[in-house]
Scaffold this motif. Structure first.
Motif, mmCIF file in Angstrom:
data_model
loop_
_atom_site.group_PDB
_atom_site.id
_atom_site.type_symbol
_atom_site.label_atom_id
_atom_site.label_comp_id
_atom_site.label_asym_id
_atom_site.label_seq_id
_atom_site.Cartn_x
_atom_site.Cartn_y
_atom_site.Cartn_z
ATOM 1 N N PRO A 5 0.789 -1.224 0.000
ATOM 2 C CA PRO A 5 0.000 0.000 0.000
ATOM 3 C C PRO A 5 0.825 1.281 0.000
ATOM 4 O O PRO A 5 0.299 2.355 -0.221
ATOM 5 N N LYS A 85 -10.660 -0.763 2.815
ATOM 6 C CA LYS A 85 -10.300 -1.573 3.983
ATOM 7 C C LYS A 85 -9.914 -2.987 3.558
ATOM 8 O O LYS A 85 -8.945 -3.561 4.069
ATOM 9 N N GLN A 88 -6.713 -2.649 0.524
ATOM 10 C CA GLN A 88 -5.477 -1.941 0.894
ATOM 11 C C GLN A 88 -4.734 -1.397 -0.336
ATOM 12 O O GLN A 88 -3.600 -1.795 -0.632
ATOM 13 N N LEU A 106 -8.694 1.570 7.127
ATOM 14 C CA LEU A 106 -7.453 1.060 6.549
ATOM 15 C C LEU A 106 -6.529 0.515 7.643
ATOM 16 O O LEU A 106 -5.800 -0.447 7.444
ATOM 17 N N GLN A 108 -3.800 1.703 8.766
ATOM 18 C CA GLN A 108 -2.386 1.904 8.473
ATOM 19 C C GLN A 108 -2.231 3.285 7.845
ATOM 20 O O GLN A 108 -3.216 3.893 7.408
ATOM 21 N N THR A 111 -1.172 3.966 2.796
ATOM 22 C CA THR A 111 -2.010 4.341 1.651
ATOM 23 C C THR A 111 -2.221 5.844 1.617
ATOM 24 O O THR A 111 -2.507 6.463 2.646
#
Length: 246
Positions: A5, A85, A88, A106, A108, A111
């Motif tokens: 990502p 989600k 990714q 997500l 994280q 991205t």
């Protein structure tokens, strides 16, 4: 598939639409990987069919896909968040009010998520009321610097400036570019970009000192017969980018 990502591209990265895996591969290869391929959630009947199809794109172009709304449609905001989600992707398009939910789902920070703001007719100000409900209300005009700070607060990475209508809002666009440069923020000019104005739009951002520009070039390079983005036009745009960057 091991998802990647992390969005890592050159200073100018193209964003173009695709409607088939073969077309995505052609555009990806001809731009030497310095592109994200837009796949629109609005083109699918449900989340699952979008997820299954977008995974095919991911596998073909090393996850260089951009989950799109479809002409900035605020009613696609939640769908884009849900799809993102699951798959990714490297890049996500969101309305201003959808960023926080999208980043949370997500789970994280790799991205890239943009936030859609619109021209107002006033230099230095943008409209942030681009969500499902807020877009139906009175425009909310704030200084571009404030909009960028809010985007950062919500976990956004870039300003998606739409609809630009080419260079109709040139002076406003310059102010947005200057603010992005000052805030070390990414800029995504979108709407009405074609071969007549592409170079100038890029040069304005480069000259302002924007660290990364992701121009969205859509209808002007799509074959009306097939609905596919023309790889040869992507090549021409990429050559312009290389000449601008020297």
């Amino acid at each position: 598939m091991q998802k990647k990502p992390t969005f890592y591209k050159d200073r100018v990265c193209l964003n173009v639409l695709t409607n088939s895996v073969a077309n995505a591969i052609d555009c990806y290869q001809i731009a030497e990987g310095n592109v994200v391929l837009g796949v629109l959630s609005i083109n699918y009947d449900d989340d699952q069919s979008a997820i299954v199809d977008m995974i095919k794109y991911q596998e073909a172009v090393d996850n260089a896909i951009s989950v799109g709304l479809g002409a900035g449609d605020p009613n696609q905001s939640d769908r884009v968040a849900r799809i993102s989600k699951e798959i990714q992707p490297q890049h996500v398009n969101q309305v201003f009010t959808g960023i926080g939910k999208n980043r949370t789902l997500l789970n994280q920070n790799e991205t890239l998520i943009n936030g859609l703001v619109s021209p107002t007719g006033k230099v230095g100000y943008v409209n942030i009321a681009t969500g499902p409900l807020s877009s139906q209300s009175i425009p909310t005009e704030v200084p571009i610097e404030t909009a960028i700070a809010l985007l950062k607060d919500m976990g956004g990475n870039s300003v998606k400036y739409f609809p630009m209508k080419g260079l109709k809002h040139k002076e406003e666009y310059k102010a947005v570019a200057e603010a992005c440069a000052k805030s070390n923020f990414i800029l995504e000019p979108t709407g009405g970009i074609d071969f007549n104005n592409f170079r100038e739009i890029i040069e304005i951002a480069i000259n302002a000192g924007v660290r990364q520009i992701i121009p969205h070039i859509y209808s002007s390079i799509i074959d009306p017969r097939t609905g596919e983005t023309k790889p040869e036009h992507v090549h021409q745009l990429y050559e312009i980018v290389k000449s601008v960057l020297g």
